[in-house]
Write a protein that holds these residues in place. Structure first.
Motif, PDB file in Angstrom:
ATOM      1  N   ARG A   1       7.253  22.577  66.491  1.00 43.67           N
ATOM      2  CA  ARG A   1       5.971  23.573  66.049  1.00 43.67           C
ATOM      3  C   ARG A   1       4.728  23.230  67.027  1.00 43.67           C
TER       4      ARG A   1
ATOM      5  N   GLY B   1       2.831  23.769  69.964  1.00 42.12           N
ATOM      6  CA  GLY B   1       1.262  24.701  69.999  1.00 42.12           C
ATOM      7  C   GLY B   1       0.505  23.549  70.965  1.00 42.12           C
TER       8      GLY B   1
ATOM      9  N   LEU C   1      -2.958  26.249  66.042  1.00 40.93           N
ATOM     10  CA  LEU C   1      -3.005  26.666  64.908  1.00 40.93           C
ATOM     11  C   LEU C   1      -2.161  28.178  64.744  1.00 40.93           C
ATOM     12  N   TRP C   2      -2.086  28.644  65.748  1.00 38.34           N
ATOM     13  CA  TRP C   2      -0.641  30.124  65.720  1.00 38.34           C
ATOM     14  C   TRP C   2       0.235  29.283  66.224  1.00 38.34           C
TER      15      TRP C   2
ATOM     16  N   PHE D   1       1.968  27.441  63.559  1.00 45.35           N
ATOM     17  CA  PHE D   1       2.592  27.557  62.811  1.00 45.35           C
ATOM     18  C   PHE D   1       2.424  28.712  62.036  1.00 45.35           C
ATOM     19  N   SER D   2       2.158  29.416  62.782  1.00 45.84           N
ATOM     20  CA  SER D   2       2.425  30.407  62.098  1.00 45.84           C
ATOM     21  C   SER D   2       3.568  31.767  62.089  1.00 45.84           C
ATOM     22  N   PHE D   3       4.503  30.856  62.984  1.00 43.98           N
ATOM     23  CA  PHE D   3       5.718  31.339  63.525  1.00 43.98           C
ATOM     24  C   PHE D   3       7.019  31.259  62.454  1.00 43.98           C
ATOM     25  N   ARG D   4       7.797  31.685  61.893  1.00 38.21           N
ATOM     26  CA  ARG D   4       8.949  31.411  61.706  1.00 38.21           C
ATOM     27  C   ARG D   4       9.894  30.482  62.118  1.00 38.21           C
TER      28      ARG D   4
ATOM     29  N   ALA E   1       8.035  30.850  67.889  1.00 34.64           N
ATOM     30  CA  ALA E   1       6.653  29.535  68.649  1.00 34.64           C
ATOM     31  C   ALA E   1       6.487  29.534  70.109  1.00 34.64           C
TER      32      ALA E   1
ATOM     33  N   THR F   1       6.797  32.467  71.911  1.00 35.63           N
ATOM     34  CA  THR F   1       5.601  34.215  72.024  1.00 35.63           C
ATOM     35  C   THR F   1       4.163  32.810  72.523  1.00 35.63           C
TER      36      THR F   1
END
Length: 87
Positions: free
Chosen positions: A4, A8, A51-52, A54-57, A62, A65
């Protein structure tokens, strides 16, 4: 976690670059006037993309997207360039 973070960093870089290009090209007038503000916005946009991630499962989501959004951003830049909508 590492994949992840790598999503990022790598895909987020390209997403921030596409967003920076759109920030520079979309305002009216010559793009040279928006170059400095868009370059200043690059680093915060890159941090937000990192940072975004780390919001994925899952790391695969990640990657898909962030890379997909970057590809859409570069496609929009290419479309703007091909249509002559930018100066």
């Amino acid at each position: 976690m590492w994949s992840r973070a790598l999503a990022g960093i790598v895909a987020g870089f390209f997403l921030a670059a596409a967003a920076t290009g759109l920030v520079a090209w979309l305002p009216p007038g010559p793009w040279q006037k928006a170059l400095v503000p868009s370059l200043i916005a690059f680093v915060p946009l890159w941090m937000l993309a990192a940072l975004w991630a780390f919001s994925f499962r899952s790391p695969l989501r990640a990657w898909l997207t962030l890379a997909g959004c970057a590809a859409l951003g570069f496609a929009a830049l290419g479309l703007l360039r091909l249509t002559g909508a930018v100066q």
